[in-house]
Design a protein around this motif. Structure first.
Motif, PDB file in Angstrom:
ATOM      1  N   GLU A  49      64.738  14.614  41.076  1.00 44.84           N
ATOM      2  CA  GLU A  49      64.043  13.513  40.412  1.00 44.84           C
ATOM      3  C   GLU A  49      64.069  12.237  41.253  1.00 44.84           C
ATOM      4  O   GLU A  49      64.887  12.073  42.161  1.00 44.84           O
ATOM      5  CB  GLU A  49      64.660  13.240  39.044  1.00 44.84           C
ATOM      6  CG  GLU A  49      64.519  14.402  38.077  1.00 44.84           C
ATOM      7  CD  GLU A  49      65.156  14.087  36.744  1.00 44.84           C
ATOM      8  OE1 GLU A  49      64.512  13.421  35.909  1.00 44.84           O
ATOM      9  OE2 GLU A  49      66.330  14.470  36.553  1.00 44.84           O
ATOM     10  N   THR A  50      63.176  11.350  40.867  1.00 43.97           N
ATOM     11  CA  THR A  50      63.086  10.039  41.502  1.00 43.97           C
ATOM     12  C   THR A  50      63.172   8.959  40.421  1.00 43.97           C
ATOM     13  O   THR A  50      62.481   9.065  39.388  1.00 43.97           O
ATOM     14  CB  THR A  50      61.768   9.879  42.265  1.00 43.97           C
ATOM     15  OG1 THR A  50      61.675  10.904  43.261  1.00 43.97           O
ATOM     16  CG2 THR A  50      61.685   8.511  42.926  1.00 43.97           C
ATOM     17  N   VAL A  51      64.016   7.947  40.658  1.00 42.36           N
ATOM     18  CA  VAL A  51      64.172   6.854  39.697  1.00 42.36           C
ATOM     19  C   VAL A  51      62.978   5.914  39.831  1.00 42.36           C
ATOM     20  O   VAL A  51      62.651   5.437  40.910  1.00 42.36           O
ATOM     21  CB  VAL A  51      65.489   6.093  39.930  1.00 42.36           C
ATOM     22  CG1 VAL A  51      65.569   4.882  38.991  1.00 42.36           C
ATOM     23  CG2 VAL A  51      66.679   7.019  39.710  1.00 42.36           C
ATOM     24  N   LEU A  52      62.336   5.656  38.688  1.00 41.05           N
ATOM     25  CA  LEU A  52      61.172   4.784  38.666  1.00 41.05           C
ATOM     26  C   LEU A  52      61.490   3.386  38.135  1.00 41.05           C
ATOM     27  O   LEU A  52      60.829   2.419  38.501  1.00 41.05           O
ATOM     28  CB  LEU A  52      60.068   5.409  37.803  1.00 41.05           C
ATOM     29  CG  LEU A  52      59.597   6.809  38.226  1.00 41.05           C
ATOM     30  CD1 LEU A  52      58.544   7.309  37.254  1.00 41.05           C
ATOM     31  CD2 LEU A  52      59.045   6.781  39.646  1.00 41.05           C
ATOM     32  N   LYS A  53      62.518   3.270  37.297  1.00 44.06           N
ATOM     33  CA  LYS A  53      62.796   1.984  36.662  1.00 44.06           C
ATOM     34  C   LYS A  53      64.275   1.898  36.321  1.00 44.06           C
ATOM     35  O   LYS A  53      64.891   2.875  35.904  1.00 44.06           O
ATOM     36  CB  LYS A  53      61.959   1.821  35.395  1.00 44.06           C
ATOM     37  CG  LYS A  53      62.183   0.504  34.667  1.00 44.06           C
ATOM     38  CD  LYS A  53      61.352   0.433  33.383  1.00 44.06           C
ATOM     39  CE  LYS A  53      61.615  -0.864  32.642  1.00 44.06           C
ATOM     40  NZ  LYS A  53      60.843  -0.946  31.364  1.00 44.06           N
ATOM     41  N   THR A  54      64.837   0.697  36.486  1.00 43.90           N
ATOM     42  CA  THR A  54      66.206   0.409  36.048  1.00 43.90           C
ATOM     43  C   THR A  54      66.169  -0.849  35.183  1.00 43.90           C
ATOM     44  O   THR A  54      65.365  -1.746  35.407  1.00 43.90           O
ATOM     45  CB  THR A  54      67.143   0.179  37.248  1.00 43.90           C
ATOM     46  OG1 THR A  54      66.656  -0.908  38.023  1.00 43.90           O
ATOM     47  CG2 THR A  54      67.255   1.430  38.115  1.00 43.90           C
ATOM     48  N   GLU A  55      67.075  -0.938  34.205  1.00 45.61           N
ATOM     49  CA  GLU A  55      67.063  -2.082  33.292  1.00 45.61           C
ATOM     50  C   GLU A  55      68.427  -2.265  32.639  1.00 45.61           C
ATOM     51  O   GLU A  55      69.053  -1.307  32.211  1.00 45.61           O
ATOM     52  CB  GLU A  55      66.020  -1.875  32.205  1.00 45.61           C
ATOM     53  CG  GLU A  55      65.831  -3.063  31.287  1.00 45.61           C
ATOM     54  CD  GLU A  55      65.200  -4.250  31.986  1.00 45.61           C
ATOM     55  OE1 GLU A  55      65.755  -5.364  31.868  1.00 45.61           O
ATOM     56  OE2 GLU A  55      64.168  -4.067  32.673  1.00 45.61           O
ATOM     57  N   TRP A  56      68.873  -3.550  32.622  1.00 42.44           N
ATOM     58  CA  TRP A  56      70.080  -3.918  31.893  1.00 42.44           C
ATOM     59  C   TRP A  56      69.672  -4.562  30.567  1.00 42.44           C
ATOM     60  O   TRP A  56      68.698  -5.321  30.500  1.00 42.44           O
ATOM     61  CB  TRP A  56      70.927  -4.897  32.693  1.00 42.44           C
ATOM     62  CG  TRP A  56      71.818  -4.234  33.711  1.00 42.44           C
ATOM     63  CD1 TRP A  56      71.494  -3.922  34.985  1.00 42.44           C
ATOM     64  CD2 TRP A  56      73.159  -3.821  33.506  1.00 42.44           C
ATOM     65  NE1 TRP A  56      72.555  -3.336  35.624  1.00 42.44           N
ATOM     66  CE2 TRP A  56      73.608  -3.259  34.717  1.00 42.44           C
ATOM     67  CE3 TRP A  56      74.035  -3.849  32.432  1.00 42.44           C
ATOM     68  CZ2 TRP A  56      74.883  -2.735  34.897  1.00 42.44           C
ATOM     69  CZ3 TRP A  56      75.314  -3.338  32.592  1.00 42.44           C
ATOM     70  CH2 TRP A  56      75.735  -2.780  33.807  1.00 42.44           C
ATOM     71  N   SER A  57      70.458  -4.275  29.535  1.00 41.50           N
ATOM     72  CA  SER A  57      70.190  -4.820  28.203  1.00 41.50           C
ATOM     73  C   SER A  57      71.470  -5.366  27.616  1.00 41.50           C
ATOM     74  O   SER A  57      72.582  -5.033  28.066  1.00 41.50           O
ATOM     75  CB  SER A  57      69.619  -3.736  27.274  1.00 41.50           C
ATOM     76  OG  SER A  57      68.435  -3.188  27.807  1.00 41.50           O
ATOM     77  N   LYS A  58      71.300  -6.197  26.594  1.00 42.83           N
ATOM     78  CA  LYS A  58      72.441  -6.743  25.873  1.00 42.83           C
ATOM     79  C   LYS A  58      72.319  -6.345  24.404  1.00 42.83           C
ATOM     80  O   LYS A  58      71.235  -6.432  23.812  1.00 42.83           O
ATOM     81  CB  LYS A  58      72.492  -8.268  25.995  1.00 42.83           C
ATOM     82  CG  LYS A  58      73.717  -8.882  25.348  1.00 42.83           C
ATOM     83  CD  LYS A  58      73.725 -10.396  25.480  1.00 42.83           C
ATOM     84  CE  LYS A  58      74.968 -10.987  24.820  1.00 42.83           C
ATOM     85  NZ  LYS A  58      74.984 -12.460  24.858  1.00 42.83           N
ATOM     86  N   GLY A  59      73.430  -5.922  23.838  1.00 45.73           N
ATOM     87  CA  GLY A  59      73.420  -5.512  22.439  1.00 45.73           C
ATOM     88  C   GLY A  59      73.555  -6.706  21.511  1.00 45.73           C
ATOM     89  O   GLY A  59      74.413  -7.578  21.720  1.00 45.73           O
ATOM     90  N   GLU A  60      72.697  -6.757  20.525  1.00 45.84           N
ATOM     91  CA  GLU A  60      72.732  -7.828  19.542  1.00 45.84           C
ATOM     92  C   GLU A  60      72.489  -7.254  18.151  1.00 45.84           C
ATOM     93  O   GLU A  60      71.798  -6.244  17.996  1.00 45.84           O
ATOM     94  CB  GLU A  60      71.676  -8.897  19.865  1.00 45.84           C
ATOM     95  CG  GLU A  60      71.961  -9.701  21.107  1.00 45.84           C
ATOM     96  CD  GLU A  60      70.982 -10.855  21.270  1.00 45.84           C
ATOM     97  OE1 GLU A  60      70.107 -11.014  20.392  1.00 45.84           O
ATOM     98  OE2 GLU A  60      71.088 -11.578  22.267  1.00 45.84           O
ATOM     99  N   LEU A  61      73.044  -7.923  17.184  1.00 44.36           N
ATOM    100  CA  LEU A  61      72.857  -7.521  15.796  1.00 44.36           C
ATOM    101  C   LEU A  61      71.695  -8.311  15.211  1.00 44.36           C
ATOM    102  O   LEU A  61      71.769  -9.532  15.053  1.00 44.36           O
ATOM    103  CB  LEU A  61      74.140  -7.772  15.001  1.00 44.36           C
ATOM    104  CG  LEU A  61      74.238  -7.116  13.626  1.00 44.36           C
ATOM    105  CD1 LEU A  61      74.208  -5.596  13.758  1.00 44.36           C
ATOM    106  CD2 LEU A  61      75.519  -7.560  12.919  1.00 44.36           C
ATOM    107  N   LYS A  62      70.605  -7.607  14.908  1.00 39.36           N
ATOM    108  CA  LYS A  62      69.416  -8.255  14.354  1.00 39.36           C
ATOM    109  C   LYS A  62      69.056  -7.588  13.042  1.00 39.36           C
ATOM    110  O   LYS A  62      68.838  -6.370  12.984  1.00 39.36           O
ATOM    111  CB  LYS A  62      68.241  -8.152  15.323  1.00 39.36           C
ATOM    112  CG  LYS A  62      68.481  -8.874  16.646  1.00 39.36           C
ATOM    113  CD  LYS A  62      67.245  -8.882  17.515  1.00 39.36           C
ATOM    114  CE  LYS A  62      66.144  -9.710  16.882  1.00 39.36           C
ATOM    115  NZ  LYS A  62      64.947  -9.818  17.782  1.00 39.36           N
TER     116      LYS A  62
END
Length: 366
Positions: A49-62
């Protein structure tokens, strides 16, 4: 329907899911407000496979629901996050200028052409305050001092500053010049420092000295003040004055002649001549100054002699040309007289003998 079932089977096949993973080097990261932090991270997937996208996220209570929000969509992180990984296996992230709202859980996700994988675990970021401590404080001059940078978590090596200047070692023997304000920081993030703490170095009086309001020889009846000063912490609160009639290097007995920081003599006399020293004292100890010579002129004789000598010199300087002129004139007059006398004798001797006899005969009585 059949295609969906086939996809599920592929996902749960042994060895397929095990190729996908996200690993956080430090699940709990402790940092200092205003500094920078790095989340060290790695990820894996199948070799085909080839990586197409990377992303960091933050967890929040909504709305009562735990939600992952991409950092790229949060204005709070604009220009403060930096993806320092790649699209192979490194997923490290840096956050700069940390703020209170940055506390929380962070997740990573990567997408290939086949699957999207989200980390189940997270990195938890929390803050600590740097608190500088000096132990002991206050400290006596010559005692050991230890600088401690207190935090609520384990940080890398701390560095120290005194009045804004780097400190070589966090442990030393206190000297008077070590007094000041100390602060600590995390090595590599020296721009963010703790609140300063003052180091109080206490000592008995040092560098005790005496200053005279008048220097040189004093005349009887004049006034003079002797002022005692020192470097001490706490400040010297007791001063004692002593007098010695010996030489500066002698060990003759000292006589106490006064107290207080200033020894005032409103009208000096010949008996005040001598060597004086000051002893300064605080609760930690005492020290003496070097001896200072006070000289009083006991009479006006020397001054009269000096004035007479000056007068004699002035008279000699003024009369010397007159004396020279007078001597020169005397010598000149003597030379003229001698010449005139010599001329008269020659005139007399040239007279005829007969005329001389006639004059002599007229002078004879009849």
């Amino acid at each position: 329907m059949m295609e969906s079932w086939i996809w599920i089977i592929l996902v749960v096949m042994p060895g397929t899911l095990s190729a996908y993973s996200v690993t956080f080097e430090t699940p709990n990261v402790c940092a200092v407000r205003g500094s920078s932090v790095e989340f060290r991270c790695s990820y894996n997937y199948t070799a085909a496979e080839t990586v197409l996208k990377t992303e960091w996220s933050k967890g929040e209570l909504k709305d009562g629901k735990w939600t992952r929000i991409e950092l790229s969509k949060l204005i709070l992180y604009e220009n403060r996050t930096q993806y320092i990984g790649d699209q192979l296996h490194d997923c490290s992230l840096a956050i700069h200028d940390l703020q209170d709202n940055d506390t929380g859980y962070y997740y990573f996700r990567f997408d290939t052409e086949r699957y999207g994988w989200r980390s189940k675990k997270s990195v938890y970021l929390y803050f600590t305050d740097l608190k500088a401590r000096v132990n002991p404080n206050p400290v006596r001059r010559g005692d050991n001092v230890i600088l401690e940078c207190g935090t609520s978590c384990q940080l890398s090596t701390a560095v120290w500053f005194k009045d804004g200047h780097p400190v070589a070692k966090p442990e030393f023997q206190a000297q008077t010049e070590d007094a000041g304000k100390y602060s600590c920081a995390v090595k590599g993030q020296e721009s963010v420092q703790s609140d300063p703490v003052a180091l109080d170095v206490q000592s008995p009086p040092l560098n005790v000295s005496v200053e005279l309001s008048q220097s040189g020889q004093l005349s009887e009846g004049s006034s003079v003040n002797l002022t005692c000063s020192s470097v001490a912490n706490p400040a010297a609160d007791n001063y004692t004055w002593y007098k010695s009639t010996g030489s500066p290097s002698s060990s003759s007995q000292l006589l106490q002649v006064g107290s207080g920081q200033v020894l005032s003599i409103p009208s000096v006399e010949a008996s005040h001549t001598g060597l004086y020293l000051c002893q300064a004292r605080n609760r930690l100890g005492e020290n003496n100054s070097t001896k200072v010579l006070l000289t009083v002129d006991s009479s006006d004789i020397q001054r009269v002699i000096l004035l007479v000598g000056i007068g004699v010199k002035v008279v000699i300087i003024l009369l010397l040309p007159l004396v020279i002129v007078w001597i020169w004139r005397r010598c000149l007059k003597s030379a003229v007289d001698e010449e005139e006398h010599s001329h008269d004798y020659e005139n007399i001797s040239t007279q005829p003998a007969g005329q001389k006899n006639r004059v002599t005969q007229r002078e004879m009585p009849a």
